[in-house]
Design a protein around this motif. Structure first.
Motif, PDB file in Angstrom:
ATOM      1  N   GLN A   1       0.845  -1.267   0.205  1.00 14.03           N
ATOM      2  CA  GLN A   1       0.015   0.014  -0.182  1.00 14.03           C
ATOM      3  C   GLN A   1       1.016   1.505  -0.045  1.00 14.03           C
ATOM      4  O   GLN A   1       0.776   2.184  -0.751  1.00 14.03           O
ATOM      5  N   LEU A   2       1.803   1.112   0.967  1.00  7.43           N
ATOM      6  CA  LEU A   2       2.986   2.515   0.704  1.00  7.43           C
ATOM      7  C   LEU A   2       3.539   2.729  -0.398  1.00  7.43           C
ATOM      8  O   LEU A   2       3.872   3.685  -0.997  1.00  7.43           O
ATOM      9  N   ALA A   3       3.939   1.312  -1.033  1.00  6.16           N
ATOM     10  CA  ALA A   3       4.637   1.638  -2.261  1.00  6.16           C
ATOM     11  C   ALA A   3       3.636   2.116  -3.505  1.00  6.16           C
ATOM     12  O   ALA A   3       4.209   3.005  -4.344  1.00  6.16           O
ATOM     13  N   ALA A   4       2.547   1.829  -3.426  1.00  5.36           N
ATOM     14  CA  ALA A   4       1.647   2.427  -4.381  1.00  5.36           C
ATOM     15  C   ALA A   4       1.512   3.818  -4.306  1.00  5.36           C
ATOM     16  O   ALA A   4       1.171   4.450  -5.257  1.00  5.36           O
ATOM     17  N   GLU A   5       1.298   4.093  -2.962  1.00  4.61           N
ATOM     18  CA  GLU A   5       1.269   5.512  -2.620  1.00  4.61           C
ATOM     19  C   GLU A   5       2.405   6.480  -3.070  1.00  4.61           C
ATOM     20  O   GLU A   5       2.520   7.546  -3.430  1.00  4.61           O
ATOM     21  N   SER A   6       3.700   5.861  -2.410  1.00  2.00           N
ATOM     22  CA  SER A   6       4.940   6.611  -2.512  1.00  2.00           C
ATOM     23  C   SER A   6       6.036   5.715  -2.960  1.00  2.00           C
ATOM     24  O   SER A   6       6.645   5.043  -2.140  1.00  2.00           O
ATOM     25  N   PRO A   7       6.230   5.213  -4.384  1.00  2.00           N
ATOM     26  CA  PRO A   7       6.989   4.174  -4.788  1.00  2.00           C
ATOM     27  C   PRO A   7       8.606   4.282  -4.593  1.00  2.00           C
ATOM     28  O   PRO A   7       9.335   3.504  -4.806  1.00  2.00           O
ATOM     29  N   HIS A   8       8.908   5.463  -4.060  1.00  6.01           N
ATOM     30  CA  HIS A   8      10.218   5.743  -4.066  1.00  6.01           C
ATOM     31  C   HIS A   8      10.984   5.494  -2.823  1.00  6.01           C
ATOM     32  O   HIS A   8      12.214   5.318  -2.746  1.00  6.01           O
ATOM     33  N   GLY A   9      10.210   5.314  -1.752  1.00  5.49           N
ATOM     34  CA  GLY A   9      10.917   5.227  -0.362  1.00  5.49           C
ATOM     35  C   GLY A   9      10.798   3.683   0.254  1.00  5.49           C
ATOM     36  O   GLY A   9      11.462   3.207   1.034  1.00  5.49           O
ATOM     37  N   SER A  10       9.707   2.763  -0.253  1.00  5.49           N
ATOM     38  CA  SER A  10       9.328   1.816   0.547  1.00  5.49           C
ATOM     39  C   SER A  10       9.937   0.481  -0.187  1.00  5.49           C
ATOM     40  O   SER A  10       9.794  -0.621   0.360  1.00  5.49           O
ATOM     41  N   GLY A  11      10.785   0.430  -1.154  1.00  7.60           N
ATOM     42  CA  GLY A  11      11.257  -0.718  -1.867  1.00  7.60           C
ATOM     43  C   GLY A  11      12.130  -1.523  -0.862  1.00  7.60           C
ATOM     44  O   GLY A  11      11.606  -2.833  -0.879  1.00  7.60           O
TER      45      GLY A  11
END
Length: 177
Positions: A109-119
């Motif tokens: 869910q976090l990656a969908a909202e902000s793909p740059h920080g949660s990888g």
């Protein structure tokens, strides 16, 4: 000695939180301190004590999310994956799998909202899920989780101090949590 150190650390965290001084609310800080304490206890091999601290930290963070939606989603994901690792270390594979799935879902869910920080965090959660699946004998699911973690990072992904070697269709997993 280890247990005394852990209890002293917890008490110090609680006393330090009484001051405030414009810091985040004490429960936010306590949840973080409990998470850190659980990791330190796990590093010392005190997995049962680590589990208790991780559970309490997750409970605090769940209350935070319930009281302030939109403010603390990343913290529960990290805490939930940490709890899954401690459950796995104490032999509760089913509980670990449940929390690892939850952690992966939160990080997706976090990656969908902000793909740059949660990888990297998503990859770690997938690695933990893969270990849970392997421990449960779900080899295909373990391989799939680790393949996705590798794809997310672009390099082989395993939690620290974890090795996985595939012999045919079944992995050999060694974990030090």
């Amino acid at each position: 000695m280890r247990a005394a150190f852990a209890l002293s650390f917890r008490r110090l965290a609680q006393v330090a939180l009484v001051k405030g001084d414009g810091l985040p609310p004490p429960d936010v800080e306590l949840a973080g301190a409990l998470d850190n304490l659980s990791r330190a206890l796990g590093d010392l091999g005190l997995h049962t004590a680590a589990l208790a601290q991780a559970r309490e930290g997750v409970e605090i963070r769940r209350r935070q999310v319930a009281s302030a939606p939109g403010g603390y989603e990343a913290m529960p994901a990290d805490a939930v994956v940490n709890l899954a690792a401690h459950l796995l270390a104490t032999g509760d594979t089913a509980g670990a799998m449940e929390h690892a799935h939850e952690g992966v879902a939160l990080y997706r869910q976090l990656a969908a909202e902000s793909p740059h920080g949660s990888g990297p965090d998503l990859a770690n959660a997938l690695g933990t899920l893969g270990l849970c699946c392997a421990r449960a004998g779900r080899w295909a699911a373990a391989r799939e989780a680790h393949a996705e973690a590798t794809a997310v990072l672009g390099t082989p992904a395993c939690p620290p101090q974890t090795t996985i070697s595939w012999l045919g269709s079944q992995p050999t997993v060694r974990v030090r949590i």
